[in-house]
Design a protein around this motif. Structure first.
Motif, PDB file in Angstrom:
ATOM      1  N   GLY A  14       0.787  -1.221   0.000  1.00  0.00           N
ATOM      2  CA  GLY A  14       0.000   0.000   0.000  1.00  0.00           C
ATOM      3  C   GLY A  14       0.817   1.268   0.000  1.00  0.00           C
ATOM      4  O   GLY A  14       0.336   2.329   0.412  1.00  0.00           O
ATOM      5  N   SER A  19      -1.028   2.464  -3.769  1.00  0.00           N
ATOM      6  CA  SER A  19      -2.090   3.436  -3.537  1.00  0.00           C
ATOM      7  C   SER A  19      -2.451   4.224  -4.787  1.00  0.00           C
ATOM      8  O   SER A  19      -3.620   4.560  -4.998  1.00  0.00           O
ATOM      9  CB  SER A  19      -1.691   4.377  -2.392  1.00  0.00           C
ATOM     10  OG  SER A  19      -1.688   3.675  -1.157  1.00  0.00           O
ATOM     11  N   THR A  20      -1.472   4.522  -5.643  1.00  0.00           N
ATOM     12  CA  THR A  20      -1.832   5.188  -6.902  1.00  0.00           C
ATOM     13  C   THR A  20      -2.598   4.241  -7.816  1.00  0.00           C
ATOM     14  O   THR A  20      -3.549   4.654  -8.491  1.00  0.00           O
ATOM     15  CB  THR A  20      -0.586   5.721  -7.639  1.00  0.00           C
ATOM     16  OG1 THR A  20       0.356   4.652  -7.834  1.00  0.00           O
ATOM     17  CG2 THR A  20       0.084   6.842  -6.866  1.00  0.00           C
ATOM     18  N   PHE A  23      -6.049   4.092  -6.486  1.00  0.00           N
ATOM     19  CA  PHE A  23      -6.724   5.367  -6.765  1.00  0.00           C
ATOM     20  C   PHE A  23      -7.253   5.409  -8.195  1.00  0.00           C
ATOM     21  O   PHE A  23      -8.425   5.718  -8.442  1.00  0.00           O
ATOM     22  CB  PHE A  23      -5.761   6.526  -6.524  1.00  0.00           C
ATOM     23  CG  PHE A  23      -6.233   7.843  -7.077  1.00  0.00           C
ATOM     24  CD1 PHE A  23      -7.237   8.559  -6.450  1.00  0.00           C
ATOM     25  CD2 PHE A  23      -5.680   8.363  -8.244  1.00  0.00           C
ATOM     26  CE1 PHE A  23      -7.693   9.769  -6.967  1.00  0.00           C
ATOM     27  CE2 PHE A  23      -6.117   9.564  -8.767  1.00  0.00           C
ATOM     28  CZ  PHE A  23      -7.128  10.272  -8.131  1.00  0.00           C
ATOM     29  N   VAL A  36      -6.398  -3.488  -1.012  1.00  0.00           N
ATOM     30  CA  VAL A  36      -4.968  -3.220  -0.873  1.00  0.00           C
ATOM     31  C   VAL A  36      -4.513  -3.871   0.421  1.00  0.00           C
ATOM     32  O   VAL A  36      -5.002  -3.525   1.505  1.00  0.00           O
ATOM     33  CB  VAL A  36      -4.675  -1.709  -0.833  1.00  0.00           C
ATOM     34  CG1 VAL A  36      -3.171  -1.465  -0.711  1.00  0.00           C
ATOM     35  CG2 VAL A  36      -5.244  -1.014  -2.065  1.00  0.00           C
ATOM     36  N   GLU A  38      -1.527  -4.385   2.943  1.00  0.00           N
ATOM     37  CA  GLU A  38      -0.262  -3.770   3.327  1.00  0.00           C
ATOM     38  C   GLU A  38       0.162  -4.300   4.696  1.00  0.00           C
ATOM     39  O   GLU A  38      -0.619  -4.324   5.637  1.00  0.00           O
ATOM     40  CB  GLU A  38      -0.415  -2.247   3.369  1.00  0.00           C
ATOM     41  CG  GLU A  38       0.675  -1.479   4.085  1.00  0.00           C
ATOM     42  CD  GLU A  38       2.064  -1.704   3.521  1.00  0.00           C
ATOM     43  OE1 GLU A  38       2.993  -1.928   4.320  1.00  0.00           O
ATOM     44  OE2 GLU A  38       2.213  -1.671   2.275  1.00  0.00           O
ATOM     45  N   LEU A 162       1.341  10.273  -0.193  1.00  0.00           N
ATOM     46  CA  LEU A 162       0.854   8.901  -0.017  1.00  0.00           C
ATOM     47  C   LEU A 162      -0.491   8.891   0.696  1.00  0.00           C
ATOM     48  O   LEU A 162      -1.425   8.187   0.281  1.00  0.00           O
ATOM     49  CB  LEU A 162       1.877   8.087   0.768  1.00  0.00           C
ATOM     50  CG  LEU A 162       1.452   6.672   1.187  1.00  0.00           C
ATOM     51  CD1 LEU A 162       1.085   5.827  -0.016  1.00  0.00           C
ATOM     52  CD2 LEU A 162       2.554   6.014   2.011  1.00  0.00           C
ATOM     53  N   TYR A 165      -3.334   9.951  -1.628  1.00  0.00           N
ATOM     54  CA  TYR A 165      -3.746   8.892  -2.558  1.00  0.00           C
ATOM     55  C   TYR A 165      -4.556   7.822  -1.831  1.00  0.00           C
ATOM     56  O   TYR A 165      -5.574   7.334  -2.336  1.00  0.00           O
ATOM     57  CB  TYR A 165      -2.528   8.268  -3.232  1.00  0.00           C
ATOM     58  CG  TYR A 165      -2.087   8.979  -4.479  1.00  0.00           C
ATOM     59  CD1 TYR A 165      -2.933   9.086  -5.588  1.00  0.00           C
ATOM     60  CD2 TYR A 165      -0.825   9.558  -4.576  1.00  0.00           C
ATOM     61  CE1 TYR A 165      -2.536   9.743  -6.741  1.00  0.00           C
ATOM     62  CE2 TYR A 165      -0.424  10.220  -5.731  1.00  0.00           C
ATOM     63  CZ  TYR A 165      -1.283  10.309  -6.799  1.00  0.00           C
ATOM     64  OH  TYR A 165      -0.885  10.963  -7.943  1.00  0.00           O
ATOM     65  N   LYS A 166      -4.106   7.453  -0.644  1.00  0.00           N
ATOM     66  CA  LYS A 166      -4.808   6.436   0.130  1.00  0.00           C
ATOM     67  C   LYS A 166      -6.212   6.913   0.509  1.00  0.00           C
ATOM     68  O   LYS A 166      -7.193   6.168   0.371  1.00  0.00           O
ATOM     69  CB  LYS A 166      -4.002   6.098   1.378  1.00  0.00           C
ATOM     70  CG  LYS A 166      -4.664   5.059   2.267  1.00  0.00           C
ATOM     71  CD  LYS A 166      -3.825   4.800   3.516  1.00  0.00           C
ATOM     72  CE  LYS A 166      -4.564   3.882   4.484  1.00  0.00           C
ATOM     73  NZ  LYS A 166      -3.782   3.655   5.730  1.00  0.00           N
ATOM     74  N   ALA A 169      -8.405   6.869  -2.588  1.00  0.00           N
ATOM     75  CA  ALA A 169      -8.722   5.502  -2.997  1.00  0.00           C
ATOM     76  C   ALA A 169      -9.794   4.912  -2.085  1.00  0.00           C
ATOM     77  O   ALA A 169     -10.748   4.276  -2.552  1.00  0.00           O
ATOM     78  CB  ALA A 169      -7.463   4.641  -2.977  1.00  0.00           C
ATOM     79  N   ARG A 170      -9.669   5.135  -0.789  1.00  0.00           N
ATOM     80  CA  ARG A 170     -10.664   4.621   0.155  1.00  0.00           C
ATOM     81  C   ARG A 170     -12.014   5.303  -0.048  1.00  0.00           C
ATOM     82  O   ARG A 170     -13.063   4.645   0.012  1.00  0.00           O
ATOM     83  CB  ARG A 170     -10.172   4.818   1.585  1.00  0.00           C
ATOM     84  CG  ARG A 170      -8.971   3.946   1.940  1.00  0.00           C
ATOM     85  CD  ARG A 170      -8.533   4.157   3.367  1.00  0.00           C
ATOM     86  NE  ARG A 170      -9.550   3.663   4.307  1.00  0.00           N
ATOM     87  CZ  ARG A 170      -9.476   3.843   5.624  1.00  0.00           C
ATOM     88  NH1 ARG A 170      -8.461   4.519   6.145  1.00  0.00           N
ATOM     89  NH2 ARG A 170     -10.420   3.355   6.404  1.00  0.00           N
ATOM     90  N   TYR A 176      -8.501  -1.130   2.476  1.00  0.00           N
ATOM     91  CA  TYR A 176      -7.123  -1.346   2.927  1.00  0.00           C
ATOM     92  C   TYR A 176      -7.134  -2.353   4.070  1.00  0.00           C
ATOM     93  O   TYR A 176      -7.892  -2.202   5.039  1.00  0.00           O
ATOM     94  CB  TYR A 176      -6.483  -0.039   3.383  1.00  0.00           C
ATOM     95  CG  TYR A 176      -5.904   0.779   2.247  1.00  0.00           C
ATOM     96  CD1 TYR A 176      -4.524   0.905   2.086  1.00  0.00           C
ATOM     97  CD2 TYR A 176      -6.727   1.408   1.329  1.00  0.00           C
ATOM     98  CE1 TYR A 176      -3.982   1.643   1.051  1.00  0.00           C
ATOM     99  CE2 TYR A 176      -6.199   2.148   0.272  1.00  0.00           C
ATOM    100  CZ  TYR A 176      -4.821   2.261   0.142  1.00  0.00           C
ATOM    101  OH  TYR A 176      -4.285   2.985  -0.895  1.00  0.00           O
TER     102      TYR A 176
END
Length: 391
Positions: A14, A19-20, A23, A36, A38, A162, A165-166, A169-170, A176
């Motif tokens: 992650g 993460s990208t 995303f 994801v 991690e 980071l 992006y996370k 994405a969420r 995650y």
């Protein structure tokens, strides 16, 4: 989401690549079920957060230049584009430049690369030693033929990028999961899912290896051999008695020694050596600075001879031993196994373009930027990308 329910895509790792990719996948297809996984969501040993951080245009391979150009565009608009629920990230993007010094024997190659970069619209200039000295009076560049200066190059807050992006994405539906993938599950040359250290099984017909320095270990569980080693790189932060009048660019000497100024007037220093240890070693050795780096810094910046070593840290490069370039795409011998590996220290700045590209491959779209030169078939064929000079 129940672990027994299949995901459309599982991303292992992650950090910036994972993460990208998450995303862009969820941006392009909001209904996509993306997980994801991690091992450490605090990112204490992630290469993303342990990087000195740099975004530069000066590569000798056209595709790497294009990747950086996209990153520049993304970073310029990042704080506006990546706000979530009114929370606007602050990434401290500073475009203070990159200055590569060149020995006389390297001038022809350096100028040829510069011409290619300029032909792609990059702002890169050739500076003589006198021009370097005029711009940065503390430097002693007389022993070099000159330097190439990329004025749009710079650095930023890697953790903030980071986390943005996370968060996006969420917000777009990605899940995650904090766990360690210990096995890629395969059935008849088709990836079917992953098994984790906690004993969970997550199923999917598409798994993306974004495990960074751990990518080779992960791939090995499916019988895939990658030429990527985890190599320790150390960074050092010093407080110099004499301060420059303004910020210094990331300055890279032909020996592999590099430094730049940091917030608060500190100077960050590092050097990549062929003898750097391979393995998952995060110990920091201050003797390396005293024995190997201090004299080189003082020779190029005599005013920095008097300084205090404030702190340091160690992180890992995922070094592609074949050609130091990224490995991007589906493994030819294992359907559904996608790789985003082997960035050899360039990964943070390449994250935006690579995440977009991986999402395009997985979704069957025509890529906006053709990065097929990095396809993993070259690993099986033992055919490195032909690149000389700056990598």
């Amino acid at each position: 989401m129940d672990s027994k329910q299949p995901y459309d895509v599982i991303i292992v790792g992650g950090g910036i690549m994972g993460s990208t990719t998450a995303f862009y996948l969820t941006l392009k297809d909001p209904g996509l079920r993306v997980a994801v996984i991690e091992r450490d969501l605090a990112y204490t040993r992630a290469s993303t957060t342990l990087s000195m951080v740099n975004a530069r245009i000066q590569f000798s391979l056209k595709q790497n230049v294009r990747i950086s150009q996209y990153a520049f565009d993304v970073l310029e608009r990042f704080e506006d584009d990546m706000a979530v629920a009114g929370n606007r990230p602050s990434i401290a993007y500073h475009r203070e430049g990159n200055l590569f010094l060149h020995d006389p024997a390297a001038v022809d190659d350096a100028k040829a690369q510069m011409a290619m970069q300029q032909g792609l619209g990059c702002q890169v200039e050739w500076w003589t030693p006198d021009q370097i000295k005029a711009r940065y009076p503390l430097y002693a560049p007389e022993g070099f033929a000159g330097g190439t200066f990329g004025g749009q190059d710079g650095h930023f807050d890697a953790y903030a990028v980071l986390m943005a992006y996370k968060a996006n994405a969420r917000a777009q539906g990605a899940v995650y999961i904090e766990d360690e993938v210990v096995e890629l599950m395969v059935d008849n040359r088709q990836l079917t899912g992953v098994r984790t250290l906690s004993g969970e099984v997550y199923t999917s017909s598409a798994v993306v290896n974004c495990a960074g320095a751990w990518c080779t270990e992960l791939a090995r569980t499916a019988g895939v051999a990658l030429p990527v080693d985890p190599v320790k790189r150390q960074c050092f932060c010093v407080d110099t008695a004499v301060k420059p009048e303004g910020p210094l660019p990331l300055t890279i000497l032909p020996s592999g020694f590099y430094f730049r100024t940091e917030t608060g007037g500190m100077v960050l220093i590092g050097k990549s050596l062929d003898a750097d240890p391979v393995g998952f070693d995060f110990t920091w050795d201050q003797n390396r600075f005293m024995d190997e780096l201090w004299l080189e810094l003082a020779e190029f910046v005599p005013a920095f001879e008097r300084l205090k070593l404030v702190r340091g840290w160690a992180g890992l490069y995922a070094v592609n031993r074949l050609d130091d370039n990224a490995i991007l795409g589906e493994w030819p011998e294992l359907k559904g196994f996608y790789l985003a590996n082997g960035f050899s220290g360039h990964g943070l700045q390449q994250g935006p373009a690579v995440g977009r590209y991986m999402s395009e491959l997985i979704l069957g779209e025509t890529p906006e930027l053709d990065l097929s030169i990095f396809h993993p078939r070259r690993i099986l064929e033992g055919k490195p990308i032909g690149e000389v000079g700056i990598v």
